[in-house]
Design a protein around this motif. Sequence first.
Motif, PDB file in Angstrom:
ATOM      1  N   GLY A   1       1.895  74.635   6.073  1.00 58.24           N
ATOM      2  CA  GLY A   1       1.153  74.839   7.045  1.00 58.24           C
ATOM      3  C   GLY A   1       1.340  74.098   8.049  1.00 58.24           C
ATOM      4  O   GLY A   1       0.370  74.281   9.205  1.00 58.24           O
ATOM      5  N   SER A   2       2.001  73.180   8.324  1.00 57.92           N
ATOM      6  CA  SER A   2       2.249  72.348   9.604  1.00 57.92           C
ATOM      7  C   SER A   2       3.272  72.751  10.593  1.00 57.92           C
ATOM      8  O   SER A   2       4.012  73.338  10.188  1.00 57.92           O
ATOM      9  N   THR A   3       2.901  72.624  11.759  1.00 57.27           N
ATOM     10  CA  THR A   3       3.771  72.868  12.939  1.00 57.27           C
ATOM     11  C   THR A   3       3.959  71.663  13.572  1.00 57.27           C
ATOM     12  O   THR A   3       2.937  71.078  13.972  1.00 57.27           O
ATOM     13  N   TYR A   4       5.165  71.550  13.967  1.00 57.24           N
ATOM     14  CA  TYR A   4       5.717  70.239  14.893  1.00 57.24           C
ATOM     15  C   TYR A   4       6.206  70.721  16.157  1.00 57.24           C
ATOM     16  O   TYR A   4       7.103  70.844  16.540  1.00 57.24           O
ATOM     17  N   PHE A   5       5.083  70.682  17.023  1.00 56.17           N
ATOM     18  CA  PHE A   5       5.078  71.005  18.428  1.00 56.17           C
ATOM     19  C   PHE A   5       5.985  69.917  19.122  1.00 56.17           C
ATOM     20  O   PHE A   5       6.563  70.171  20.329  1.00 56.17           O
ATOM     21  N   ASN A   6       5.807  68.857  18.567  1.00 58.99           N
ATOM     22  CA  ASN A   6       6.785  67.571  19.438  1.00 58.99           C
ATOM     23  C   ASN A   6       8.343  67.894  19.287  1.00 58.99           C
ATOM     24  O   ASN A   6       8.959  67.073  19.792  1.00 58.99           O
ATOM     25  N   GLN A   7       8.683  68.804  18.660  1.00 58.56           N
ATOM     26  CA  GLN A   7      10.142  69.223  18.252  1.00 58.56           C
ATOM     27  C   GLN A   7      10.567  69.923  19.506  1.00 58.56           C
ATOM     28  O   GLN A   7      11.889  70.321  19.583  1.00 58.56           O
ATOM     29  N   LEU A   8       9.658  70.528  20.298  1.00 56.42           N
ATOM     30  CA  LEU A   8       9.987  71.426  21.483  1.00 56.42           C
ATOM     31  C   LEU A   8       9.641  70.814  22.644  1.00 56.42           C
ATOM     32  O   LEU A   8       8.792  70.124  22.896  1.00 56.42           O
ATOM     33  N   SER A   9      10.389  71.084  23.663  1.00 57.00           N
ATOM     34  CA  SER A   9      10.241  70.473  25.033  1.00 57.00           C
ATOM     35  C   SER A   9       9.745  71.641  25.838  1.00 57.00           C
ATOM     36  O   SER A   9       9.737  73.129  25.533  1.00 57.00           O
ATOM     37  N   PHE A  10       9.018  71.442  26.900  1.00 52.38           N
ATOM     38  CA  PHE A  10       8.433  72.323  27.900  1.00 52.38           C
ATOM     39  C   PHE A  10       9.468  73.352  28.365  1.00 52.38           C
ATOM     40  O   PHE A  10       9.125  74.338  28.330  1.00 52.38           O
ATOM     41  N   PHE A  11      10.588  72.839  28.644  1.00 55.10           N
ATOM     42  CA  PHE A  11      11.692  73.721  29.203  1.00 55.10           C
ATOM     43  C   PHE A  11      12.466  74.682  28.080  1.00 55.10           C
ATOM     44  O   PHE A  11      13.269  75.264  28.386  1.00 55.10           O
ATOM     45  N   ASP A  12      12.137  74.352  26.829  1.00 49.69           N
ATOM     46  CA  ASP A  12      12.880  75.364  25.842  1.00 49.69           C
ATOM     47  C   ASP A  12      11.752  76.588  25.697  1.00 49.69           C
ATOM     48  O   ASP A  12      12.226  77.491  24.873  1.00 49.69           O
ATOM     49  N   VAL A  13      10.560  76.721  26.368  1.00 49.03           N
ATOM     50  CA  VAL A  13       9.752  77.991  26.199  1.00 49.03           C
ATOM     51  C   VAL A  13       9.785  78.751  27.425  1.00 49.03           C
ATOM     52  O   VAL A  13       9.647  78.044  28.473  1.00 49.03           O
ATOM     53  N   SER A  14      10.139  79.908  27.366  1.00 44.05           N
ATOM     54  CA  SER A  14      10.028  80.712  28.494  1.00 44.05           C
ATOM     55  C   SER A  14       8.738  81.616  28.537  1.00 44.05           C
ATOM     56  O   SER A  14       8.476  82.382  29.683  1.00 44.05           O
ATOM     57  N   GLY A  15       8.142  81.920  27.325  1.00 40.80           N
ATOM     58  CA  GLY A  15       7.030  82.755  27.262  1.00 40.80           C
ATOM     59  C   GLY A  15       6.378  82.656  26.031  1.00 40.80           C
ATOM     60  O   GLY A  15       7.038  82.437  24.874  1.00 40.80           O
TER      61      GLY A  15
END
Length: 227
Positions: free
Chosen positions: A120-134
Amino acid sequence: MLKPILLFFTGIFLLKNMNGQENNDTIPALLDQVIIRAYEQNRALKDVAAPVAIVGPRQLGRFGYSSLLPAVNTVPGVRMEERSPGSYRLNIRGSSLRSPFGVRNVKIYLNGIPFTDPGGSTYFNQLSFFDVSGIEIIKGPGSSLYGAGTGGVMLLKTMDDSIAGGLSANYSKGSFNTDNLNVSASAANINFSNKISWSHQTSNGYRQQSAMRRDLASWQTIIKAGE
């Protein structure tokens, strides 16, 4: 006898003028059609019988390029917090308010692949702002497709279908000695799209134990096999 006749014709005249007025004060509204991928249906937003919110590229870039948090918080009923740099908390419609840390009871999908682990854990810190388009946010239980009893679902899309080839670089600096750097290269044609990106983000934080350093490298590709 003359007075009732005059009142009669006067009433007819006033009634005719009142009915003869037309309201031409119309304002044309031109809105682009929004297609969402929620429930794997690729249908128009107005045809989906579920509370789905859209956060597009325009909303994401409205508040800078350091975090998804400000853009997500523009959605009614959704609250995202960054208690310390790189540590996020997310709740939808009040779900997870009793969880002091992390993302609980909300499932995250990255390009249709579960990004939330079995615990149930989600690691948002593995994503960069520039990796998300929508981003698509389904408020409330996501039905059986995403699992029963969830507080909500967030669908992340990494690369836009209409990506153009080229090189790009972004750099921003903020308080607490925050540095945010991204360099990316992309190539695209009719049948495939590729994007390689590297992001570097550091911050001293407002306390010594809240300092952060994050280096992320990603490779994204879209291949069109056929019609």
